[in-house]
Design a protein around this motif. Sequence first.
Motif, PDB file in Angstrom:
ATOM      1  N   VAL A   4      79.212   1.428   0.491  1.00 51.99           N
ATOM      2  CA  VAL A   4      77.941   0.528   0.021  1.00 51.99           C
ATOM      3  C   VAL A   4      76.758   1.375   0.246  1.00 51.99           C
ATOM      4  O   VAL A   4      76.745   2.097   1.253  1.00 51.99           O
ATOM      5  CB  VAL A   4      77.722  -0.713   1.004  1.00 51.99           C
ATOM      6  CG1 VAL A   4      76.613  -1.563   0.976  1.00 51.99           C
ATOM      7  CG2 VAL A   4      79.174  -1.679   0.774  1.00 51.99           C
ATOM      8  N   ALA A   5      75.799   1.571  -0.623  1.00 56.26           N
ATOM      9  CA  ALA A   5      74.832   2.345  -0.544  1.00 56.26           C
ATOM     10  C   ALA A   5      73.863   1.698   0.481  1.00 56.26           C
ATOM     11  O   ALA A   5      73.274   0.763   0.369  1.00 56.26           O
ATOM     12  CB  ALA A   5      74.120   2.515  -1.910  1.00 56.26           C
ATOM     13  N   LEU A   6      73.315   2.572   1.271  1.00 56.55           N
ATOM     14  CA  LEU A   6      72.301   2.108   2.419  1.00 56.55           C
ATOM     15  C   LEU A   6      71.211   2.771   2.430  1.00 56.55           C
ATOM     16  O   LEU A   6      71.267   4.245   2.367  1.00 56.55           O
ATOM     17  CB  LEU A   6      73.020   2.136   3.847  1.00 56.55           C
ATOM     18  CG  LEU A   6      74.329   1.093   4.091  1.00 56.55           C
ATOM     19  CD1 LEU A   6      74.665   1.475   5.325  1.00 56.55           C
ATOM     20  CD2 LEU A   6      73.718  -0.139   3.878  1.00 56.55           C
ATOM     21  N   GLY A   7      70.023   2.330   2.346  1.00 58.10           N
ATOM     22  CA  GLY A   7      68.701   3.180   2.732  1.00 58.10           C
ATOM     23  C   GLY A   7      68.300   3.722   1.245  1.00 58.10           C
ATOM     24  O   GLY A   7      68.845   4.351   0.504  1.00 58.10           O
ATOM     25  N   GLY A   8      66.898   3.416   1.219  1.00 62.25           N
ATOM     26  CA  GLY A   8      66.118   4.188   0.248  1.00 62.25           C
ATOM     27  C   GLY A   8      66.558   3.310  -1.232  1.00 62.25           C
ATOM     28  O   GLY A   8      66.133   3.814  -2.355  1.00 62.25           O
ATOM     29  N   ILE A   9      67.317   2.381  -1.130  1.00 61.84           N
ATOM     30  CA  ILE A   9      67.507   1.580  -2.466  1.00 61.84           C
ATOM     31  C   ILE A   9      66.457   0.798  -2.714  1.00 61.84           C
ATOM     32  O   ILE A   9      66.244  -0.114  -2.193  1.00 61.84           O
ATOM     33  CB  ILE A   9      68.869   0.906  -2.576  1.00 61.84           C
ATOM     34  CG1 ILE A   9      69.930   1.664  -1.756  1.00 61.84           C
ATOM     35  CG2 ILE A   9      69.195   0.469  -3.959  1.00 61.84           C
ATOM     36  CD1 ILE A   9      70.314   3.006  -2.506  1.00 61.84           C
ATOM     37  N   ASP A  10      65.587   0.657  -3.985  1.00 62.18           N
ATOM     38  CA  ASP A  10      64.616   0.059  -4.664  1.00 62.18           C
ATOM     39  C   ASP A  10      65.164  -0.092  -5.993  1.00 62.18           C
ATOM     40  O   ASP A  10      65.962   0.333  -6.522  1.00 62.18           O
ATOM     41  CB  ASP A  10      63.295   0.568  -4.474  1.00 62.18           C
ATOM     42  CG  ASP A  10      63.066   1.974  -4.993  1.00 62.18           C
ATOM     43  OD1 ASP A  10      64.058   2.293  -6.093  1.00 62.18           O
ATOM     44  OD2 ASP A  10      62.157   2.614  -4.658  1.00 62.18           O
ATOM     45  N   ALA A  11      64.025  -0.784  -6.774  1.00 60.35           N
ATOM     46  CA  ALA A  11      64.343  -1.246  -8.151  1.00 60.35           C
ATOM     47  C   ALA A  11      64.692   0.101  -8.992  1.00 60.35           C
ATOM     48  O   ALA A  11      65.219  -0.145  -9.984  1.00 60.35           O
ATOM     49  CB  ALA A  11      63.227  -2.157  -8.714  1.00 60.35           C
ATOM     50  N   ALA A  12      63.831   1.194  -8.802  1.00 59.40           N
ATOM     51  CA  ALA A  12      63.944   2.258  -9.503  1.00 59.40           C
ATOM     52  C   ALA A  12      65.299   2.891  -9.456  1.00 59.40           C
ATOM     53  O   ALA A  12      65.766   3.499 -10.234  1.00 59.40           O
ATOM     54  CB  ALA A  12      62.840   3.165  -9.273  1.00 59.40           C
ATOM     55  N   ARG A  13      65.791   2.881  -8.219  1.00 59.33           N
ATOM     56  CA  ARG A  13      67.019   3.735  -7.774  1.00 59.33           C
ATOM     57  C   ARG A  13      68.433   2.759  -7.921  1.00 59.33           C
ATOM     58  O   ARG A  13      69.376   3.319  -8.032  1.00 59.33           O
ATOM     59  CB  ARG A  13      67.145   4.182  -6.533  1.00 59.33           C
ATOM     60  CG  ARG A  13      66.236   5.187  -6.053  1.00 59.33           C
ATOM     61  CD  ARG A  13      66.312   5.762  -4.866  1.00 59.33           C
ATOM     62  NE  ARG A  13      65.382   6.878  -4.699  1.00 59.33           N
ATOM     63  CZ  ARG A  13      64.748   7.135  -3.478  1.00 59.33           C
ATOM     64  NH1 ARG A  13      64.644   6.439  -2.614  1.00 59.33           N
ATOM     65  NH2 ARG A  13      63.821   8.352  -3.669  1.00 59.33           N
ATOM     66  N   LEU A  14      68.156   1.535  -7.971  1.00 60.57           N
ATOM     67  CA  LEU A  14      69.469   0.654  -8.093  1.00 60.57           C
ATOM     68  C   LEU A  14      70.233   0.805  -9.205  1.00 60.57           C
ATOM     69  O   LEU A  14      71.555   0.985  -9.171  1.00 60.57           O
ATOM     70  CB  LEU A  14      69.061  -0.925  -8.044  1.00 60.57           C
ATOM     71  CG  LEU A  14      70.123  -1.819  -7.976  1.00 60.57           C
ATOM     72  CD1 LEU A  14      70.975  -1.640  -6.830  1.00 60.57           C
ATOM     73  CD2 LEU A  14      69.584  -3.316  -7.936  1.00 60.57           C
ATOM     74  N   PRO A  15      69.795   1.224 -10.516  1.00 60.26           N
ATOM     75  CA  PRO A  15      70.636   1.512 -11.752  1.00 60.26           C
ATOM     76  C   PRO A  15      71.536   2.581 -11.431  1.00 60.26           C
ATOM     77  O   PRO A  15      72.835   2.436 -11.765  1.00 60.26           O
ATOM     78  CB  PRO A  15      69.894   1.735 -12.654  1.00 60.26           C
ATOM     79  CG  PRO A  15      68.666   0.831 -12.531  1.00 60.26           C
ATOM     80  CD  PRO A  15      68.374   1.011 -10.952  1.00 60.26           C
ATOM     81  N   GLU A  16      71.003   3.781 -10.813  1.00 57.47           N
ATOM     82  CA  GLU A  16      72.033   4.730 -10.584  1.00 57.47           C
ATOM     83  C   GLU A  16      73.075   4.408  -9.484  1.00 57.47           C
ATOM     84  O   GLU A  16      74.122   4.945  -9.542  1.00 57.47           O
ATOM     85  CB  GLU A  16      70.994   5.920  -9.788  1.00 57.47           C
ATOM     86  CG  GLU A  16      70.124   6.503 -10.712  1.00 57.47           C
ATOM     87  CD  GLU A  16      69.420   7.668 -10.035  1.00 57.47           C
ATOM     88  OE1 GLU A  16      69.116   8.805 -10.773  1.00 57.47           O
ATOM     89  OE2 GLU A  16      68.966   7.323  -9.091  1.00 57.47           O
ATOM     90  N   VAL A  17      72.799   3.556  -8.382  1.00 53.55           N
ATOM     91  CA  VAL A  17      73.596   3.227  -7.172  1.00 53.55           C
ATOM     92  C   VAL A  17      74.600   2.307  -8.314  1.00 53.55           C
ATOM     93  O   VAL A  17      75.965   2.492  -8.038  1.00 53.55           O
ATOM     94  CB  VAL A  17      72.907   2.372  -6.294  1.00 53.55           C
ATOM     95  CG1 VAL A  17      74.075   1.778  -5.534  1.00 53.55           C
ATOM     96  CG2 VAL A  17      72.273   3.418  -5.470  1.00 53.55           C
ATOM     97  N   VAL A  18      74.263   1.424  -9.047  1.00 54.55           N
ATOM     98  CA  VAL A  18      75.140   0.551  -9.800  1.00 54.55           C
ATOM     99  C   VAL A  18      76.315   1.633 -10.389  1.00 54.55           C
ATOM    100  O   VAL A  18      77.331   1.229 -10.490  1.00 54.55           O
ATOM    101  CB  VAL A  18      74.629  -0.359 -10.738  1.00 54.55           C
ATOM    102  CG1 VAL A  18      75.399  -1.089 -11.792  1.00 54.55           C
ATOM    103  CG2 VAL A  18      73.785  -1.287  -9.964  1.00 54.55           C
ATOM    104  N   HIS A  19      75.720   2.437 -11.131  1.00 55.77           N
ATOM    105  CA  HIS A  19      76.537   3.181 -11.997  1.00 55.77           C
ATOM    106  C   HIS A  19      77.372   4.375 -11.279  1.00 55.77           C
ATOM    107  O   HIS A  19      78.304   4.925 -11.642  1.00 55.77           O
ATOM    108  CB  HIS A  19      75.804   4.039 -13.139  1.00 55.77           C
ATOM    109  CG  HIS A  19      75.146   2.874 -14.144  1.00 55.77           C
ATOM    110  ND1 HIS A  19      76.162   2.181 -15.100  1.00 55.77           N
ATOM    111  CD2 HIS A  19      74.097   2.300 -14.340  1.00 55.77           C
ATOM    112  CE1 HIS A  19      75.391   1.286 -15.633  1.00 55.77           C
ATOM    113  NE2 HIS A  19      74.064   1.518 -15.180  1.00 55.77           N
ATOM    114  N   SER A  20      77.124   4.451  -9.923  1.00 57.03           N
ATOM    115  CA  SER A  20      77.830   5.438  -8.984  1.00 57.03           C
ATOM    116  C   SER A  20      79.082   5.190  -8.820  1.00 57.03           C
ATOM    117  O   SER A  20      80.114   5.961  -8.296  1.00 57.03           O
ATOM    118  CB  SER A  20      76.945   5.735  -7.682  1.00 57.03           C
ATOM    119  OG  SER A  20      77.323   4.620  -6.817  1.00 57.03           O
ATOM    120  N   GLY A  21      79.363   3.747  -8.704  1.00 57.97           N
ATOM    121  CA  GLY A  21      80.931   3.139  -8.139  1.00 57.97           C
ATOM    122  C   GLY A  21      80.773   2.702  -6.870  1.00 57.97           C
ATOM    123  O   GLY A  21      81.951   2.156  -6.526  1.00 57.97           O
ATOM    124  N   ALA A  22      79.652   2.549  -6.340  1.00 60.23           N
ATOM    125  CA  ALA A  22      79.629   1.895  -4.915  1.00 60.23           C
ATOM    126  C   ALA A  22      79.820   0.432  -5.015  1.00 60.23           C
ATOM    127  O   ALA A  22      79.683  -0.080  -6.146  1.00 60.23           O
ATOM    128  CB  ALA A  22      78.133   1.933  -4.594  1.00 60.23           C
TER     129      ALA A  22
END
Length: 75
Positions: free
Chosen positions: A22-40
């Motif tokens: 699970v991605a923790l810290g520094g996740i905002d609307a701008a970064r969320l798509p990258e997290v979604v596509h990272s496989g987390a």
Amino acid sequence: LKPRGLPFLEEAVRRLPRGRVVALGGIDAARLPEVVHSGAAGAAILGAVMGSEDPAEAAAAIVSARERAGEWSRP
């Protein structure tokens, strides 16, 4: 801990069993798509919402970014 960034997140997703990262810290609307596509398996966005001048607006932006990002990737 210091921020590790997207490459570290992607490496953790590759190395650990599915659904364990699970991605923790520094996740905002701008970064969320990258997290979604990272496989987390998910992302914690509390800081982006509670640290905002307008938490409701920040939450709405995150929901919108999540919807635009599509399905969570599963490596």
